[in-house]
Design a protein around this motif. Structure first.
Motif, PDB file in Angstrom:
ATOM      1  N   THR A 166      40.149 111.660  26.902  1.00  0.00           N
ATOM      2  CA  THR A 166      41.096 111.506  25.787  1.00  0.00           C
ATOM      3  C   THR A 166      42.539 111.330  26.264  1.00  0.00           C
ATOM      4  OG1 THR A 166      41.377 113.903  25.590  1.00  0.00           O
ATOM      5  CG2 THR A 166      39.668 112.874  24.224  1.00  0.00           C
ATOM      6  N   GLN A 167      42.792 111.535  27.551  1.00  0.00           N
ATOM      7  CA  GLN A 167      44.144 111.391  28.105  1.00  0.00           C
ATOM      8  C   GLN A 167      44.065 110.575  29.388  1.00  0.00           C
ATOM      9  OE1 GLN A 167      47.112 112.896  26.889  1.00  0.00           O
ATOM     10  NE2 GLN A 167      46.023 113.756  25.139  1.00  0.00           N
ATOM     11  N   LEU A 168      45.035 109.690  29.587  1.00  0.00           N
ATOM     12  CA  LEU A 168      45.122 108.927  30.834  1.00  0.00           C
ATOM     13  C   LEU A 168      46.591 108.692  31.142  1.00  0.00           C
ATOM     14  CD1 LEU A 168      43.846 107.150  33.126  1.00  0.00           C
ATOM     15  CD2 LEU A 168      44.031 105.222  31.520  1.00  0.00           C
ATOM     16  N   THR A 169      47.002 109.026  32.357  1.00  0.00           N
ATOM     17  CA  THR A 169      48.354 108.733  32.820  1.00  0.00           C
ATOM     18  C   THR A 169      48.250 107.784  33.996  1.00  0.00           C
ATOM     19  OG1 THR A 169      49.197 110.880  32.104  1.00  0.00           O
ATOM     20  CG2 THR A 169      50.509 109.691  33.729  1.00  0.00           C
ATOM     21  N   VAL A 170      48.986 106.679  33.911  1.00  0.00           N
ATOM     22  CA  VAL A 170      48.958 105.645  34.946  1.00  0.00           C
ATOM     23  C   VAL A 170      50.377 105.404  35.431  1.00  0.00           C
ATOM     24  CG1 VAL A 170      48.348 103.255  35.478  1.00  0.00           C
ATOM     25  CG2 VAL A 170      46.967 104.567  33.861  1.00  0.00           C
ATOM     26  N   THR A 171      50.554 105.383  36.751  1.00  0.00           N
ATOM     27  CA  THR A 171      51.851 105.057  37.340  1.00  0.00           C
ATOM     28  C   THR A 171      51.777 103.646  37.913  1.00  0.00           C
ATOM     29  OG1 THR A 171      52.270 107.371  37.889  1.00  0.00           O
ATOM     30  CG2 THR A 171      53.581 105.727  39.051  1.00  0.00           C
ATOM     31  N   LEU A 172      52.660 102.771  37.451  1.00  0.00           N
ATOM     32  CA  LEU A 172      52.714 101.406  37.972  1.00  0.00           C
ATOM     33  C   LEU A 172      53.737 101.340  39.111  1.00  0.00           C
ATOM     34  CD1 LEU A 172      52.639  99.257  34.700  1.00  0.00           C
ATOM     35  CD2 LEU A 172      50.725 100.105  36.065  1.00  0.00           C
TER      36      LEU A 172
END
Length: 198
Positions: A166-172
């Motif tokens: 239910t949660q996703l954190t992505v660093t570009l």
């Protein structure tokens, strides 16, 4: 219910929220998305918005809210076009039939650049100023696009999901991009001072 939603947070390389990133999924049920006419305006010699997301076969209007003329063009393979020089009394309209990235420019103002993301995915939304977007849960992958993500403008980052996530954190690996208007000329500065003194 909260667990029917996937919240995606996109950060830049400095761990700052990244607005206007395009986050897409496939294979989930979502509210019926009807293709409406989208707007790519020109305000203060800048394209507004910087990134516009549309579905295939969408119509995009190009109004000119400035009091000067613009000549909008794109050499992008997916949709090359050129609009003749036009003023704020006109709003040309173009249909974007194929998915892909359309890079916009103005022949008169070199600093003006923007992007139209013609989505190949079932659902595409953009992150807000907090770098977040909410999507229906249940997809197996999240696709993320942002200008200058790689040297190839169409490249996306694909992040796999696990069931029930239910949660996703992505660093570009990038910094936020924007249009940078040129500095005001000395003549314009003098004109502005005179105008403000009256």
């Amino acid at each position: 219910m909260a667990n029917d939603t996937l919240t995606v947070t996109v950060l830049d390389r400095n761990q700052q929220p990244l607005a206007l990133a395009v986050v897409s999924i496939n294979g989930v049920e979502s509210a019926n998305q009807t293709s409406t006419v989208a707007i790519m305006d020109q305000v203060d010699r800048l394209f507004v918005p910087y990134v516009l997301v549309v579905r295939e076969n969408s119509q995009v209007k190009f109004p000119n809210s400035d009091n000067i003329r613009h000549q909008v063009y794109s050499f992008s393979e997916v949709k090359p076009f050129e609009l003749p020089l036009y003023s704020n009394r006109e709003a040309p309209e173009i249909r974007f039939e194929q998915s892909g990235i359309v890079v916009l420019g103005c022949n008169i103002h070199d600093h003006m650049q923007a992007y139209i993301y013609v989505s190949p995915h079932e659902l595409s939304r953009q992150t807000d100023n907090a770098g977040q977007v909410m999507l229906p849960a249940g997809a197996s992958n999240v696709h993320i696009w942002y200008p200058s993500l790689t040297d190839t403008v169409t490249d996306e980052m694909v992040v796999p999901l696990v069931e029930g996530q239910t949660q996703l954190t992505v660093t570009l690996p990038i910094q936020a991009q924007q249009q940078n208007p040129p500095p005001v000329s000395a003549l314009q500065q003098r004109f502005n001072r005179r105008k403000n003194n009256n």
